[in-house]
Write an enzyme that holds these catalytic residues in place. Structure first.
Site, PDB file in Angstrom:
ATOM      1  N   GLU A  48       6.710  42.353   8.456  1.00  0.00           N
ATOM      2  CA  GLU A  48       5.278  42.056   8.336  1.00  0.00           C
ATOM      3  C   GLU A  48       4.912  42.061   6.861  1.00  0.00           C
ATOM      4  O   GLU A  48       4.992  43.107   6.208  1.00  0.00           O
ATOM      5  CB  GLU A  48       4.444  43.108   9.081  1.00  0.00           C
ATOM      6  CG  GLU A  48       4.118  42.729  10.495  1.00  0.00           C
ATOM      7  CD  GLU A  48       3.450  41.354  10.623  1.00  0.00           C
ATOM      8  OE1 GLU A  48       3.851  40.602  11.538  1.00  0.00           O
ATOM      9  OE2 GLU A  48       2.541  41.026   9.825  1.00  0.00           O
ATOM     10  N   SER A  49       4.497  40.913   6.366  1.00  0.00           N
ATOM     11  CA  SER A  49       4.247  40.814   4.924  1.00  0.00           C
ATOM     12  C   SER A  49       3.099  41.723   4.476  1.00  0.00           C
ATOM     13  O   SER A  49       3.094  42.193   3.336  1.00  0.00           O
ATOM     14  CB  SER A  49       3.972  39.368   4.536  1.00  0.00           C
ATOM     15  OG  SER A  49       2.968  38.828   5.350  1.00  0.00           O
ATOM     16  N   CYS A  79      11.323  34.519   6.073  1.00  0.00           N
ATOM     17  CA  CYS A  79      10.091  34.673   6.848  1.00  0.00           C
ATOM     18  C   CYS A  79       9.061  35.521   6.081  1.00  0.00           C
ATOM     19  O   CYS A  79       8.540  35.049   5.082  1.00  0.00           O
ATOM     20  CB  CYS A  79      10.391  35.209   8.249  1.00  0.00           C
ATOM     21  SG  CYS A  79       9.014  34.898   9.371  1.00  0.00           S
ATOM     22  N   ILE A 135      10.005  32.870  13.857  1.00  0.00           N
ATOM     23  CA  ILE A 135       9.245  33.903  14.578  1.00  0.00           C
ATOM     24  C   ILE A 135       7.970  34.201  13.794  1.00  0.00           C
ATOM     25  O   ILE A 135       8.019  34.761  12.699  1.00  0.00           O
ATOM     26  CB  ILE A 135      10.073  35.199  14.735  1.00  0.00           C
ATOM     27  CG1 ILE A 135      11.420  34.907  15.412  1.00  0.00           C
ATOM     28  CG2 ILE A 135       9.289  36.253  15.524  1.00  0.00           C
ATOM     29  CD1 ILE A 135      12.411  36.056  15.357  1.00  0.00           C
ATOM     30  N   ARG A 136       6.836  33.794  14.352  1.00  0.00           N
ATOM     31  CA  ARG A 136       5.536  33.967  13.675  1.00  0.00           C
ATOM     32  C   ARG A 136       5.674  33.605  12.183  1.00  0.00           C
ATOM     33  O   ARG A 136       5.282  34.356  11.287  1.00  0.00           O
ATOM     34  CB  ARG A 136       5.015  35.393  13.862  1.00  0.00           C
ATOM     35  CG  ARG A 136       4.898  35.774  15.329  1.00  0.00           C
ATOM     36  CD  ARG A 136       4.273  37.135  15.534  1.00  0.00           C
ATOM     37  NE  ARG A 136       2.903  37.125  15.095  1.00  0.00           N
ATOM     38  CZ  ARG A 136       2.339  38.075  14.342  1.00  0.00           C
ATOM     39  NH1 ARG A 136       3.032  39.110  13.960  1.00  0.00           N
ATOM     40  NH2 ARG A 136       1.089  37.988  13.994  1.00  0.00           N
ATOM     41  N   HIS A 172      14.873  32.593  10.178  1.00  0.00           N
ATOM     42  CA  HIS A 172      15.685  33.820  10.121  1.00  0.00           C
ATOM     43  C   HIS A 172      17.192  33.543  10.230  1.00  0.00           C
ATOM     44  O   HIS A 172      17.774  33.729  11.307  1.00  0.00           O
ATOM     45  CB  HIS A 172      15.305  34.735  11.286  1.00  0.00           C
ATOM     46  CG  HIS A 172      13.959  35.344  11.178  1.00  0.00           C
ATOM     47  ND1 HIS A 172      13.724  36.566  10.583  1.00  0.00           N
ATOM     48  CD2 HIS A 172      12.757  34.900  11.593  1.00  0.00           C
ATOM     49  CE1 HIS A 172      12.448  36.848  10.638  1.00  0.00           C
ATOM     50  NE2 HIS A 172      11.821  35.858  11.246  1.00  0.00           N
ATOM     51  N   GLU A 174      19.476  35.381   9.477  1.00  0.00           N
ATOM     52  CA  GLU A 174      20.174  36.639   9.804  1.00  0.00           C
ATOM     53  C   GLU A 174      20.238  36.875  11.321  1.00  0.00           C
ATOM     54  O   GLU A 174      20.866  37.823  11.770  1.00  0.00           O
ATOM     55  CB  GLU A 174      19.520  37.829   9.085  1.00  0.00           C
ATOM     56  CG  GLU A 174      18.183  38.298   9.633  1.00  0.00           C
ATOM     57  CD  GLU A 174      17.007  37.409   9.243  1.00  0.00           C
ATOM     58  OE1 GLU A 174      17.216  36.281   8.737  1.00  0.00           O
ATOM     59  OE2 GLU A 174      15.865  37.845   9.469  1.00  0.00           O
TER      60      GLU A 174
HETATM   61  N1  GLN Z   1       4.106  36.944  10.670  1.00  0.00           N
HETATM   62  C1  GLN Z   1       4.796  37.783   9.731  1.00  0.00           C
HETATM   63  C2  GLN Z   1       3.976  37.959   8.459  1.00  0.00           C
HETATM   64  O1  GLN Z   1       2.990  37.344   8.260  1.00  0.00           O
HETATM   65  C3  GLN Z   1       6.183  37.266   9.419  1.00  0.00           C
HETATM   66  C4  GLN Z   1       7.038  37.320  10.657  1.00  0.00           C
HETATM   67  C5  GLN Z   1       8.494  37.497  10.388  1.00  0.00           C
HETATM   68  O2  GLN Z   1       8.935  37.888   9.311  1.00  0.00           O
HETATM   69  N2  GLN Z   1       9.253  37.283  11.425  1.00  0.00           N
HETATM   70  O3  GLN Z   1       4.352  38.739   7.627  1.00  0.00           O
END
Ligand code: GLN
Length: 197
Positions: A48-49, A79, A135-136, A172, A174
């Site tokens: 999560e950033s 990501c 993913i998101r 991703h 990884e």
């Molecule tokens: N949605 C996350 C963010 O805004 C990133 C998602 C992820 O790293 N898989 O930080």
């Protein structure tokens, strides 16, 4: 011996470390500024950033990482890590590293398509498509001067970019068994270490 660190404040750092170790690279977790000293490159993993940028500031990593980024130290963000490396990102209270001249929008694919997988053409990795897991994920909205686009979606949106020794992927690598992006980063790190980039 090449030493790669993986920022381990939050997120899926263990997966990156496992892949580097399988490739025969000494990879280790990084949480504190003094752990950057003998590294040749650093990965900022997905997570999560909002949390990661806050912890980077709280762990006194912001200035050391920004300085390294300016000196051409190899960095790779996946990501959330792409968001951390970006010059501009929306809805973030804490500063990013500004290592890449890109503007990103977080969680940009919307709720219905929170996660998806697709095959990407990545000429820098060869002819075989790269199966990418999103993913998101963030979207790269703007790409500045000097940024090379390594892969795009069919609609033309950049999802893998490089500027000098900063690499970012919105997906991703990884989480799949194709390790070509990890090898690509290892090559970047070695070229920098040998004084070639
Ligand atoms: N949605 C996350 C963010 O805004 C990133 C998602 C992820 O790293 N898989 O930080």
């Amino acid at each position: 011996m090449t030493h790669i660190g993986v920022l381990a404040l939050q997120g899926d750092f263990a997966e990156h470390i496992g892949i580097f170790q399988r490739l025969g690279i000494a990879a280790r977790e990084v949480r504190h500024p003094q752990e950057l000293a003998d590294l040749d490159g650093l990965v900022i993993p997905g997570g999560e950033s909002t949390t990661v940028t806050r912890l980077i500031s709280e762990f006194a990593l912001l200035e050391p990482l920004r300085e390294r980024a300016q000196d051409g130290f190899p960095l790779w963000g996946t990501c959330a890590g792409m968001i951390v490396l970006a010059q501009r990102a929306d809805e973030l209270a804490w500063p990013t590293l500004s290592a890449l001249a890109i503007t990103v929008r977080r969680n940009a694919f919307g709720r219905q398509v929170d996660s998806f997988e697709t095959d990407l053409t990545v000429p820098a990795l060869g002819q075989q498509p790269f199966h990418a897991v999103f993913i998101r994920a963030p979207i790269v909205e703007e790409v500045g001067d000097g940024v090379e686009v390594l892969a795009k979606l069919e609609d033309g949106k950049a999802v893998a970019v490089r500027q000098a020794n900063a690499l970012a992927t919105a997906f991703h690598p990884e989480l799949t068994e194709d390790h070509r992006f990890h090898r690509y980063f290892v090559d970047m790190v070695r070229a920098h270490k040998d004084g070639k980039a």
